[in-house]
Design an enzyme around this catalytic site. Structure first.
Site, PDB file in Angstrom:
ATOM      1  N   ARG A 163     -90.141 -86.655  -5.937  1.00 38.02           N
ATOM      2  CA  ARG A 163     -90.190 -87.721  -4.912  1.00 38.02           C
ATOM      3  C   ARG A 163     -91.142 -88.683  -5.271  1.00 38.02           C
ATOM      4  O   ARG A 163     -91.667 -89.641  -4.141  1.00 38.02           O
ATOM      5  CB  ARG A 163     -90.110 -87.252  -3.616  1.00 38.02           C
ATOM      6  CG  ARG A 163     -88.709 -86.334  -3.316  1.00 38.02           C
ATOM      7  CD  ARG A 163     -87.569 -86.839  -3.696  1.00 38.02           C
ATOM      8  NE  ARG A 163     -86.452 -85.902  -3.610  1.00 38.02           N
ATOM      9  CZ  ARG A 163     -86.025 -85.157  -4.867  1.00 38.02           C
ATOM     10  NH1 ARG A 163     -86.421 -85.254  -5.927  1.00 38.02           N
ATOM     11  NH2 ARG A 163     -84.840 -84.258  -4.408  1.00 38.02           N
TER      12      ARG A 163
ATOM     13  N   SER B 176     -81.055 -85.506   3.058  1.00 36.98           N
ATOM     14  CA  SER B 176     -82.279 -84.688   3.203  1.00 36.98           C
ATOM     15  C   SER B 176     -83.424 -85.550   4.043  1.00 36.98           C
ATOM     16  O   SER B 176     -83.989 -86.472   3.312  1.00 36.98           O
ATOM     17  CB  SER B 176     -82.803 -84.119   2.058  1.00 36.98           C
ATOM     18  OG  SER B 176     -82.099 -83.197   1.424  1.00 36.98           O
TER      19      SER B 176
ATOM     20  N   GLU C 123     -88.702 -87.565   3.889  1.00 35.78           N
ATOM     21  CA  GLU C 123     -88.170 -88.154   2.652  1.00 35.78           C
ATOM     22  C   GLU C 123     -87.584 -89.472   2.817  1.00 35.78           C
ATOM     23  O   GLU C 123     -87.641 -90.338   2.010  1.00 35.78           O
ATOM     24  CB  GLU C 123     -87.192 -87.302   2.072  1.00 35.78           C
ATOM     25  CG  GLU C 123     -86.746 -87.510   0.589  1.00 35.78           C
ATOM     26  CD  GLU C 123     -85.719 -86.633  -0.094  1.00 35.78           C
ATOM     27  OE1 GLU C 123     -85.145 -86.842  -0.824  1.00 35.78           O
ATOM     28  OE2 GLU C 123     -86.176 -85.379  -0.192  1.00 35.78           O
TER      29      GLU C 123
END
EC number: 1.3.1.98
Length: 307
Positions: free
Chosen positions: A177, A227, A297
């Site tokens: 990420r 998510s 996230e």
């Protein structure tokens, strides 16, 4: 808004009135379906227009934020001051042999489908990811053991001085990420993906299998940003949340999904504040129970609403 008057006039002159909106509600531009108004929203149609808007904003000391499909974004209820540059009209895509060249605003699912139609394998994992290729590359998006780093060849990006750079896979520094794009504040204009020739039936079977998995395990029937939390090292966020007894907890219409506790969903009329409260409850509870910090996230931007 008066102090923006000349700035907006110049934007309209250079981009056309159809590409410049004022006081636009961000809830209409995010998959969470929440978010207050942005002062100005622009939708450039070319790289030159992107360069112009950024240069013009910097020259006038007007803050700007660049977004793709808004699928990994939580905008606070007070909205965003300044400018949002949305890349939805940078949506051209073409195939050259085993490579796909896609502009930043192209949806990742569209790139995956185009690959499948041309018997190119490697992007099956992305068939259900709702983001744009620009956002996906910036965050090195992934699912089901696949991620963008496995298929990226190079990318055209805009640096902070407004210059266009061609970055190799190595220069993109893709990790979990993260990327050099994120670290350096670059803007993705175009991604070049390198795939391999595969068997059509196998490709479509894999896409079908992953689609079924998503439908079974994810709360796709409700607005969310996918998510909510990054995976903490050595753990799974959803498992920690479930073992903390947080499945189904809610603040207003914001709820930890009963179907998949890694998702926070909007069951109807949640506000950004409701969602943020649920995020905080989850973080605090998991920290006190397991001494593990969960980091979001989803990207959280904007201002709180003044009562």
């Amino acid at each position: 808004m008066n102090h923006y008057k000349d700035f907006i006039s110049n934007l309209i002159e250079n981009l056309g009135s159809e590409n410049v909106k004022t006081n636009e509600l961000m809830k209409n531009h995010t998959s969470f379906k929440v978010g207050g108004p942005v002062d100005i929203l622009v939708t450039p149609e070319s790289y030159e227009q992107v360069q112009y808007v950024i240069k013009h904003s910097r020259g006038n000391n007007i803050p700007y934020f660049i977004m793709g499909n808004g699928s990994n974004l939580l905008v606070r209820d007070g909205g965003i001051r300044g400018l949002v540059i949305k890349f939805c009209k940078l949506n051209r895509i073409k195939i050259e042999d085993d490579k796909i060249i896609a502009q930043s605003g192209v949806l990742l699912s569209k790139v995956s489908n185009m690959a499948a139609k041309n018997n190119l394998e490697g992007l099956e994992f992305a068939s259900g990811i709702p983001g744009s290729i620009g956002g996906a590359l910036t965050m090195n998006a992934g699912a089901y053991n696949g991620e963008i780093s496995q298929v990226i060849d190079s990318a055209l990006v805009l640096d902070k001085s407004g210059e266009i750079l061609n970055l190799s896979k190595e220069e993109l520094e893709l990790g979990y990420r993260t990327s050099s794009i994120l670290k350096n504040g670059y803007v993705v204009l175009e991604a070049i993906l390198k795939l391999s020739l595969g068997d059509s039936k196998n490709i479509y079977d894999r896409i079908k299998e992953l689609t079924e998995k998503r439908k079974t395990k994810q709360p796709l029937e409700y607005p969310s940003a996918g998510s909510t939390f990054k995976r903490p090292q050595g753990y799974f966020a959803a498992k920690l949340i479930e073992e903390s007894g947080l499945k189904g907890i809610n603040v207003g219409d914001a709820e930890v999904s009963q179907k998949h506790s890694g998702f926070i969903i909007n069951k109807g009329n949640a506000s950004a504040k409701d969602i943020l409260n649920v995020i905080n409850i989850v973080q605090d509870t998991v920290k006190s129970k397991f001494d593990v910090e969960l980091h979001t996230e989803v990207l959280i931007i904007g201002e709180d609403k003044l009562n």
